[in-house]
Design a protein around this motif. Structure first.
Motif, mmCIF file in Angstrom:
data_model
loop_
_atom_site.group_PDB
_atom_site.id
_atom_site.type_symbol
_atom_site.label_atom_id
_atom_site.label_comp_id
_atom_site.label_asym_id
_atom_site.label_seq_id
_atom_site.Cartn_x
_atom_site.Cartn_y
_atom_site.Cartn_z
ATOM 1 N N TYR A 1 0.857 -1.183 0.000
ATOM 2 C CA TYR A 1 0.000 0.000 0.000
ATOM 3 C C TYR A 1 0.892 1.232 0.000
ATOM 4 O O TYR A 1 1.782 1.367 0.841
ATOM 5 N N ASP A 2 0.695 2.109 -0.982
ATOM 6 C CA ASP A 2 1.490 3.327 -1.111
ATOM 7 C C ASP A 2 0.649 4.544 -0.770
ATOM 8 O O ASP A 2 -0.518 4.624 -1.152
ATOM 9 N N VAL A 3 1.257 5.482 -0.065
ATOM 10 C CA VAL A 3 0.677 6.802 0.170
ATOM 11 C C VAL A 3 1.615 7.775 -0.523
ATOM 12 O O VAL A 3 2.835 7.730 -0.314
ATOM 13 N N CYS A 4 1.054 8.640 -1.377
ATOM 14 C CA CYS A 4 1.937 9.475 -2.193
ATOM 15 C C CYS A 4 1.339 10.836 -2.487
ATOM 16 O O CYS A 4 0.175 11.103 -2.211
ATOM 17 N N VAL A 5 2.196 11.667 -3.085
ATOM 18 C CA VAL A 5 1.820 12.990 -3.545
ATOM 19 C C VAL A 5 2.557 13.229 -4.860
ATOM 20 O O VAL A 5 3.683 12.764 -5.045
ATOM 21 N N VAL A 6 1.905 13.932 -5.765
ATOM 22 C CA VAL A 6 2.535 14.284 -7.035
ATOM 23 C C VAL A 6 3.536 15.406 -6.764
ATOM 24 O O VAL A 6 3.226 16.362 -6.045
ATOM 25 N N VAL A 7 4.737 15.265 -7.339
ATOM 26 C CA VAL A 7 5.780 16.280 -7.177
ATOM 27 C C VAL A 7 6.327 16.669 -8.548
ATOM 28 O O VAL A 7 6.249 15.898 -9.506
ATOM 29 N N ASP A 8 6.897 17.866 -8.631
ATOM 30 C CA ASP A 8 7.524 18.342 -9.863
ATOM 31 C C ASP A 8 8.751 17.499 -10.188
ATOM 32 O O ASP A 8 9.372 16.908 -9.296
ATOM 33 N N GLN A 9 9.141 17.519 -11.465
ATOM 34 C CA GLN A 9 10.313 16.762 -11.913
ATOM 35 C C GLN A 9 11.583 17.214 -11.200
ATOM 36 O O GLN A 9 12.476 16.409 -10.964
ATOM 37 N N ASP A 10 11.671 18.487 -10.850
ATOM 38 C CA ASP A 10 12.893 18.991 -10.225
ATOM 39 C C ASP A 10 12.847 18.969 -8.697
ATOM 40 O O ASP A 10 13.795 19.392 -8.037
ATOM 41 N N PHE A 11 11.774 18.462 -8.110
ATOM 42 C CA PHE A 11 11.662 18.375 -6.652
ATOM 43 C C PHE A 11 12.592 17.280 -6.141
ATOM 44 O O PHE A 11 12.591 16.160 -6.645
ATOM 45 N N THR A 12 13.392 17.598 -5.124
ATOM 46 C CA THR A 12 14.291 16.616 -4.509
ATOM 47 C C THR A 12 13.510 15.840 -3.460
ATOM 48 O O THR A 12 13.041 16.422 -2.476
ATOM 49 N N VAL A 13 13.356 14.551 -3.686
ATOM 50 C CA VAL A 13 12.608 13.694 -2.768
ATOM 51 C C VAL A 13 13.564 13.192 -1.688
ATOM 52 O O VAL A 13 14.493 12.445 -1.969
ATOM 53 N N GLU A 14 13.331 13.651 -0.477
ATOM 54 C CA GLU A 14 14.166 13.273 0.661
ATOM 55 C C GLU A 14 13.693 11.952 1.260
ATOM 56 O O GLU A 14 12.491 11.695 1.346
ATOM 57 N N GLN A 15 14.643 11.132 1.693
ATOM 58 C CA GLN A 15 14.308 9.878 2.361
ATOM 59 C C GLN A 15 13.598 10.183 3.669
ATOM 60 O O GLN A 15 13.805 11.267 4.221
ATOM 61 N N PRO A 16 12.724 9.336 4.120
ATOM 62 C CA PRO A 16 12.541 7.951 3.682
ATOM 63 C C PRO A 16 11.579 7.779 2.505
ATOM 64 O O PRO A 16 11.242 6.660 2.144
ATOM 65 N N ALA A 17 11.130 8.879 1.894
ATOM 66 C CA ALA A 17 10.233 8.757 0.735
ATOM 67 C C ALA A 17 10.995 8.153 -0.446
ATOM 68 O O ALA A 17 12.214 8.277 -0.546
ATOM 69 N N GLN A 18 10.238 7.507 -1.315
ATOM 70 C CA GLN A 18 10.772 6.949 -2.544
ATOM 71 C C GLN A 18 10.152 7.711 -3.713
ATOM 72 O O GLN A 18 9.142 8.385 -3.558
ATOM 73 N N VAL A 19 10.748 7.569 -4.891
ATOM 74 C CA VAL A 19 10.254 8.221 -6.104
ATOM 75 C C VAL A 19 9.616 7.164 -6.993
ATOM 76 O O VAL A 19 10.125 6.049 -7.128
#
Length: 149
Positions: free
Chosen positions: A67-85
């Motif tokens: 089960y994934d919980v997510c949000v849409v982010v821009d291509q240039d947004f730096t996704v910080e851990q512990p989140a995954q892309v």
């Protein structure tokens, strides 16, 4: 049930994942952890949060369901851990607005295939998506998006 049709574009997402039986405290804890991460990373205030059950619990053992919980982010947004892309596939969806209650969601699952057939729609092989915006959460509402052809 009232159905609206919506076309989603393919999008980049930041997500948290849990593995185990759907529902209950595990999913609530995941959602709270994700909202905290999203707030710290500046994406919660304008965000629409998506919940995506990745597996069919009638086929996949419940302890292996993702089960994934997510949000849409821009291509240039730096996704910080512990989140995954990841990527959210685009396509056409039948959108159902529901009370965010156990009873309403249970009724949805009991009638979804009848509603799809009644409206001459056919389901695509993609996960059904739960969609939450802050104004909807304040009204105890959510949307369920069923992928259609």
């Amino acid at each position: 049930m009232k159905i609206t049709i919506e076309e989603l574009t393919e999008s980049r997402i930041a997500y948290f994942r849990s593995v185990g039986a759907y529902g209950g405290e595990q999913n609530r804890g995941l959602m709270e952890s994700f909202k905290h991460w999203a707030q710290l990373n500046g994406v919660l205030s304008q965000a629409v949060i998506l919940g995506i059950p990745q597996d069919n619990p009638e086929v996949t053992p419940k302890e292996e369901c993702r089960y994934d919980v997510c949000v849409v982010v821009d291509q240039d947004f730096t996704v910080e851990q512990p989140a995954q892309v990841g990527n959210l596939p685009g396509g056409k969806y039948a959108v159902f607005l529901l009370d965010h209650s156990k009873e309403a969601i249970s009724q949805f699952w009991d009638s979804i295939f009848y509603e799809i057939k009644k409206n001459n729609l056919s389901i695509r092989q993609q996960p059904i998506i739960e969609r939450y915006s802050l104004p909807m959460i304040d009204k105890h509402l959510c949307e369920l998006l069923v992928p259609i052809q």
